[in-house]
Design an enzyme around this catalytic site. Structure first.
Site, mmCIF file in Angstrom:
data_model
loop_
_atom_site.group_PDB
_atom_site.id
_atom_site.type_symbol
_atom_site.label_atom_id
_atom_site.label_comp_id
_atom_site.label_asym_id
_atom_site.label_seq_id
_atom_site.Cartn_x
_atom_site.Cartn_y
_atom_site.Cartn_z
ATOM 1 C CD GLU A 98 -2.841 1.221 2.375
ATOM 2 O OE1 GLU A 98 -2.770 0.404 3.305
ATOM 3 O OE2 GLU A 98 -3.797 2.023 2.231
ATOM 4 C CG ASN A 142 -8.906 -2.505 2.529
ATOM 5 O OD1 ASN A 142 -8.217 -3.521 2.550
ATOM 6 N ND2 ASN A 142 -8.780 -1.549 3.435
ATOM 7 C CD GLU A 143 -9.349 -2.676 7.653
ATOM 8 O OE1 GLU A 143 -9.436 -1.442 7.755
ATOM 9 O OE2 GLU A 143 -8.388 -3.314 8.093
ATOM 10 C CB CYS A 151 -7.514 2.746 4.169
ATOM 11 S SG CYS A 151 -7.916 1.845 5.660
#
Ligand code: AHR
Length: 661
Positions: A48, A379-380, A248
């Protein structure tokens, strides 16, 4: 002499006490008992652009804000020491930002008005300086157009903090049309914080854009490529997959600032610069000059995956901005463009060169497909909004690409409401792979070595997609990459490996951090402008990854898996390629412990290898000053008829390897 004997006797009795207290642990390794395949993807990397991992890090560009696009201040990174915005600057000159009429990818350039060429200077400060090495050469690229007057030459110099020149070159400017120029500078000194100074010959107005500087010596020697030492560290991990671009960063703090892969491919000058979502995320680590140039875009990520021999694993926005921030949602009836991005990405990666996106891949220099097999949706994310959106993606992707393996996510935590809800719903949907994240204490990692023992073997496969032991608290700036965190992760990884039937992919996170440009710690690899090193956590990852084997076999103590008895943890594999049996044992106690290993089921050669990773103190760390404090040490070891007794060092990770006959 007497004293020495006494000391020896005391030492022996202390050791005896240790053994009496802990006792010997017998380990039975059944080479014939193959439990599951170890997937080639078992150990991978999660990339990331956080902590300057891409811009300022892996992406070797040395000029910050090369095309004057930083939205908060288009001059960020640039200084004009002899210019004053409140005067005519007759003794120097001044640059102004001009907007192109209609180019969303590259809106700005600088128009420099040189009134006195002895006075005017334009300087780029780099990413916390520029790392230059004596004798090494750097390629300069710039687009220039004469606007008026007779500026005929641009002089470019590396300078230090006292303005001493550390290497220089120049470019003759010939045209009033936009023209690309290149030149090379060789540094005559090594410095971590050099700057690049531009001065001009003649007076008049001159336009400049896309001012770039890269080391000649990049990974694979690619022009405008990646930092060699950092890719090498990744390569040495032998990762089974590369997950990108996050994290993120995929989601964005708002939807407008999500990661849009289509804006990261094609000519780099047209890739729209975007503020990095980590820029002002943490008030304790503000990084207002952190933007994404996307010079490292999706094509380059696929190419890097190929270089590393890793499966590419892109993760895409599912129409939800980061739920820790705005949590902005795309209405369900407006989700199509997001879904289309996923479909088009598969075409970009795998489609024939006659398809629109396959054609672009070809134009970018890769006619062969990238063989994308996995795609991540969100993603999350958590809650019903995610499940609703996931279903739409799943249906559309599977309708067109039934073999594509979809990775879904169970949210940011390894337990609690969000996690349980997500897991339950995804199981109902027969999700193929679920991504779990855990940023927890070292104790948690040791206590959770059995986490997957009870997971349904017929249920979804697990991607332990982001994990790291936090020595203080999640994302605390005080967190350390210390040995306790690293060996606790090792203990936990034996549990991942023992459950390879369920756990198919794993990755530590975050991957990289710049010594001065970081927002989040701990991180697996630390670097500055000149150096880089793998942390103790990196060494643990490397040890498991490079000894992953192909088949899980059983290793038991008194008929049970070793999951913390006497603070010991173990897993074992065979490798059909090298014809080896590999046993990993982690001793998380502060005492030496004797283990008796019995390799049964097949005969093994007498001589083998023992690799030990250890350190004396829980708080020990690798560092720029001492990057090799915690590194594995290899020694020869022998067994007798498959049996051997070994004293495991306190706080150690040991890997035993024997060739099978
Ligand atoms: O790894 C840092 C961040 O932690 C990731 O971006 C996110 O997915 C998680 O919350």
């Amino acid at each position: 002499m007497i004293q020495q004997r006494l000391k020896k006797a005391i030492g022996l009795s202390l050791m005896l006490n240790v053994f009496l207290a802990v006792g010997q642990t017998d380990l039975e390794v059944d080479i014939n008992n193959k439990i599951a395949e170890i997937q080639p993807t078992m150990y991978g990397v999660f990339f990331e652009d956080i902590n300057f991992a891409a811009d300022g890090g892996l992406y070797a560009e040395m000029i910050k804000n090369r095309s004057f696009e930083f939205t908060v201040d288009p001059f960020l990174g640039w200084i004009q020491p002899n210019s004053d915005r409140h005067s005519f600057n007759n003794n120097s000159g001044i640059g102004s930002i001009v907007k192109y009429a209609d180019n969303p990818g590259n809106t700005n350039f600088i128009r420099v008005k040189v009134n006195n060429d002895q006075g005017y200077q334009l300087i780029n400060e780099g990413f916390r300086g520029m790392g230059i090495k004596e004798g090494e050469s750097y390629n300069l690229y710039l687009s220039v157009a004469k606007h008026s007057g007779n500026v005929s030459k641009i002089k470019v110099q590396f300078i230090d903090e006292n303005n001493a020149v550390l290497g220089e070159t120049s470019v003759d400017i010939t045209s009033s049309d936009w023209t690309d120029y290149t030149a090379q500078i060789t540094a005559n000194k090594t410095l971590a914080k050099a700057k690049l100074r531009f001065t001009f010959e003649g007076t008049g107005e001159i336009d400049l854009d896309m001012i770039s500087l890269f080391p000649v010596d990049t990974w694979k020697g690619r022009e405008k490529g990646l930092r060699k030492d950092l890719v090498q560290l990744l390569y040495d991990l032998d990762p089974g997959f590369l997950r990108f671009p996050g994290g993120c960063i995929v989601e964005g703090r708002t939807l407008a600032r999500r990661y849009q892969w289509k804006k990261t491919v094609g000519p780099i000058e047209n890739r729209e610069v975007l503020v990095n979502r980590w820029n002002t995320e943490f008030s304790h680590r503000l990084t207002p000059d952190y933007y994404q140039s996307f010079g490292l875009g999706f094509f380059e990520y696929f190419q890097l995956s190929e270089d590393l021999g890793a499966e590419p694993l892109p993760i895409l926005s599912c129409g939800m901005a980061c739920q820790f921030n705005s949590g902005e949602l795309v209405p369900m009836d407006e989700l199509d463009p997001y879904v289309q991005d996923a479909i088009d990405l598969i075409e970009f990666a795998n489609g024939s060169i006659d398809t629109p996106w396959g054609k672009l891949r070809n134009e970018m220099g890769h006619p062969e497909p990238f063989n994308l097999k996995y795609i991540g949706v969100g993603n999350e994310q958590w809650g019903p909004d995610y499940i609703d959106r996931y279903k739409v993606f799943e249906q559309a992707i599977k309708a067109k690409y039934p073999d594509m393996i979809i990775v879904s996510g169970s949210g940011p935590f390894p337990d609690g409401d969000y996690f349980e809800y997500g897991m339950e719903e995804l199981k109902k949907l027969n999700a193929e792979i679920i991504d779990e994240h855990y940023y927890r204490s070292p104790e948690w990692f040791r206590e959770n070595a059995t986490r997957y023992d009870s997971y349904d073997r017929k249920g979804p496969k697990i991607f332990a997609g982001e994990y790291a032991a936090q020595s203080v608290a999640i994302a605390s700036p005080e967190n350390k990459n210390n040995w306790e965190c690293a060996f606790s992760e090792a203990a936990f990884i034996t549990g991942l490996e023992r459950n390879a039937e369920v756990v198919n992919l794993t990755s530590y996170a975050p991957l990289m951090a710049h010594e001065e440009g970081w927002q989040w710690t701990p991180d697996m690899i630390w670097f500055n402008n000149l150096q880089s090193y793998g942390t103790a956590n990196y060494q643990v990852q490397k040890l498991f990854s490079t000894n992953r084997g192909t088949d899980l076999i059983s290793v038991t103590s008194a008929g049970k898996d070793l999951t913390g008895q006497n603070e010991l943890y173990a897993s074992a594999v065979t490798d059909s390629g090298t014809n080896e049996v590999i046993v990993k044992v982690v001793n998380t106690s502060n005492q030496s412990q004797e283990v008796a290993i019995n390799l049964k089921g097949k005969k093994v050669y007498k001589k083998g290898e023992l690799i030990v990773l250890k350190s004396e103190h829980l708080e020990d760390e690798n560092s720029f000053e001492n990057p090799n404090k915690i590194v594995p040490v290899t020694a020869e070891i022998q067994n007798r008829g498959g049996k051997l007794s070994v004293e495991l060092q306190p706080y150690s990770v040991s890997v035993f390897k024997f060739k099978i006959r």
